[in-house]
Design an enzyme around this catalytic site. Structure first.
Site, PDB file in Angstrom:
ATOM      1  N   THR A 213      34.349  25.879  47.032  1.00  0.00           N
ATOM      2  CA  THR A 213      35.543  25.430  47.764  1.00  0.00           C
ATOM      3  C   THR A 213      35.346  25.549  49.269  1.00  0.00           C
ATOM      4  O   THR A 213      35.866  24.739  50.040  1.00  0.00           O
ATOM      5  CB  THR A 213      36.761  26.277  47.323  1.00  0.00           C
ATOM      6  OG1 THR A 213      36.968  26.053  45.930  1.00  0.00           O
ATOM      7  CG2 THR A 213      38.019  25.909  48.078  1.00  0.00           C
TER       8      THR A 213
ATOM      9  N   SER B 193      30.330  26.305  41.765  1.00  0.00           N
ATOM     10  CA  SER B 193      29.646  27.501  41.246  1.00  0.00           C
ATOM     11  C   SER B 193      29.793  27.616  39.737  1.00  0.00           C
ATOM     12  O   SER B 193      29.018  28.323  39.096  1.00  0.00           O
ATOM     13  CB  SER B 193      30.135  28.757  41.961  1.00  0.00           C
ATOM     14  OG  SER B 193      31.381  29.177  41.493  1.00  0.00           O
TER      15      SER B 193
ATOM     16  N   THR C 206      33.799  30.605  44.382  1.00  0.00           N
ATOM     17  CA  THR C 206      34.316  31.912  43.962  1.00  0.00           C
ATOM     18  C   THR C 206      34.265  32.121  42.443  1.00  0.00           C
ATOM     19  O   THR C 206      34.313  33.257  41.979  1.00  0.00           O
ATOM     20  CB  THR C 206      35.769  32.101  44.433  1.00  0.00           C
ATOM     21  OG1 THR C 206      36.554  31.003  43.937  1.00  0.00           O
ATOM     22  CG2 THR C 206      35.856  32.165  45.945  1.00  0.00           C
ATOM     23  N   ASP C 207      34.164  31.021  41.679  1.00  0.00           N
ATOM     24  CA  ASP C 207      34.249  31.160  40.216  1.00  0.00           C
ATOM     25  C   ASP C 207      33.166  32.084  39.657  1.00  0.00           C
ATOM     26  O   ASP C 207      33.428  32.888  38.762  1.00  0.00           O
ATOM     27  CB  ASP C 207      34.131  29.786  39.538  1.00  0.00           C
ATOM     28  CG  ASP C 207      35.358  28.920  39.780  1.00  0.00           C
ATOM     29  OD1 ASP C 207      36.260  29.347  40.519  1.00  0.00           O
ATOM     30  OD2 ASP C 207      35.411  27.812  39.212  1.00  0.00           O
TER      31      ASP C 207
HETATM   32  N1  DAS Z   1      36.842  27.797  42.458  1.00  0.00           N
HETATM   33  C1  DAS Z   1      36.033  27.108  43.403  1.00  0.00           C
HETATM   34  C2  DAS Z   1      35.685  27.981  44.575  1.00  0.00           C
HETATM   35  O1  DAS Z   1      36.440  28.872  44.840  1.00  0.00           O
HETATM   36  C3  DAS Z   1      34.960  26.303  42.872  1.00  0.00           C
HETATM   37  C4  DAS Z   1      33.631  26.978  42.712  1.00  0.00           C
HETATM   38  O2  DAS Z   1      33.546  28.127  42.295  1.00  0.00           O
HETATM   39  O3  DAS Z   1      32.640  26.328  43.043  1.00  0.00           O
HETATM   40  O4  DAS Z   1      34.732  27.793  45.271  1.00  0.00           O
END
Ligand code: DAS
Length: 322
Positions: free
Chosen positions: A15, A57, A88-89
């Site tokens: 993100t 991710s 973050t995933d």
């Molecule tokens: N949930 C998104 C992020 O926070 C997507 C990801 O993990 O790529 O980046």
């Protein structure tokens, strides 16, 4: 005047790399230079950018994470610190692998964002500035890989994403953050503990992570074990498992497939107290290992690293939380 801290910024996607298209969809468009251009770089810091990818991710794999680890390790030899931007995933999985697979005292700091660039509460630039401040701080040395997000600093091997949409989604259930950042200044709340590392030569061990639940079918455990090099099961409560699974899991251990049980509760240890099939004592008697306070995701990455290093899983998981 002291010389500036020379940091490398490695972009991988997520993100934090997203802008919004005309329909309001988040699209990964921003490379490392764009991320840096939007960041207020802390005083006394010089940043060199490099791109690893522009990936979501949720599609990263342990072998790709190990490739990133090798890239970061090289940068750590040439710079005073390395910051990695990441979705973050699976941020906690990559951060854990970096921590376990890289041997360097140089700070490696992973960060991300919960909002895309262009959203009113876009958090990427502030998180990068915080991560740069953490990476530039001599007190960050020798702590293994760190995760900087919002105003908190976490140990990579302990952190976990605990909310799917909140601006501050990360926590370390076992210990809390190891540091806080205020006005660009890092305060560590605990002395450095030498990080656990392995000589990881590959990360392609097939290690599924299965979540147990009331009445979970045996075919789930059977399917997970089919071709597996190891298995992590996130059990109920203290790591309890459906009793019909136990023969299968015990057989797997006897065949040399390490099985680690963690807890699906989100915090606390996989521990021992209860008698009876599927209970923690039964699991231990059948040779299943406890993840201790490791999260299920971290236990899986550690088992992949242990297998990829030819190390002994029993020895690894007998150690407390890395
Ligand atoms: N949930 C998104 C992020 O926070 C997507 C990801 O993990 O790529 O980046």
């Amino acid at each position: 005047m002291s010389s500036p801290a020379r940091l490398a910024l490695v972009a991988t996607g997520g993100t934090i790399a997203c802008t919004l298209d005309a329909d309001g969809r988040a699209v990964r468009t921003l490379a490392a230079d764009d991320l840096l251009a939007a960041t207020i770089v802390p005083a006394g810091v010089e940043v060199t950018t490099t791109n690893f990818g522009l990936m979501p991710s949720w599609d990263l794999t342990p072998p790709a994470m190990l490739e990133l680890a090798r890239r970061v390790e090289k940068l750590a030899a040439d710079f005073d610190g390395v910051v990695v931007t990441h979705g973050t995933d699976t941020l906690e999985e990559t951060a854990t692998l970096l921590s376990l697979a890289i041997r360097t005292p140089v700070p490696v700091v992973v960060t991300g964002a919960m909002r895309a660039s262009g959203e009113p509460d876009a958090d990427g630039p502030a998180n990068i500035a915080t991560a740069l401040a953490v990476a530039a701080d001599p007190a960050s040395h020798g702590r293994g890989t760190l995760v900087a997000f919002g105003d908190e600093v976490h140990l990579a091997t302990r952190v976990s994403k605990r909310h799917s949409s909140a601006l501050l989604p990360f926590g370390s259930p076992a210990t809390g953050p190891v540091g806080v950042v205020h006005d660009g200044t890092v305060t560590f709340l605990a002395p450095p503990v030498p990080p656990t590392t392995y000589d990881v030569t590959h990360a392609h061990a097939d290690v599924p992570l299965v979540v147990a639940c009331a009445g979970a079918p045996v075919r789930l455990a059977r399917a997970a074990l089919d071709g597996a090099d190891g298995l992590v099961v996130a059990g109920m409560g203290l790591g309890h498992l459906p009793s019909p699974w136990m023969d299968l899991l015990g057989d797997a251990v006897r065949r040399g497939v390490p099985v680690v049980r963690a807890t699906r509760t989100g915090a606390g240890p996989a521990a021992g107290r209860y008698s009876g099939p599927g209970g923690d004592i039964d699991a231990e008697e059948r040779g299943l290992m406890s993840a201790g306070h490791r999260t299920p995701a971290a236990a899986r990455i550690e088992l992949i690293c242990v297998l990829g290093a030819g190390a002994d899983p029993a020895e690894a998981f007998a150690r407390p939380l890395p």
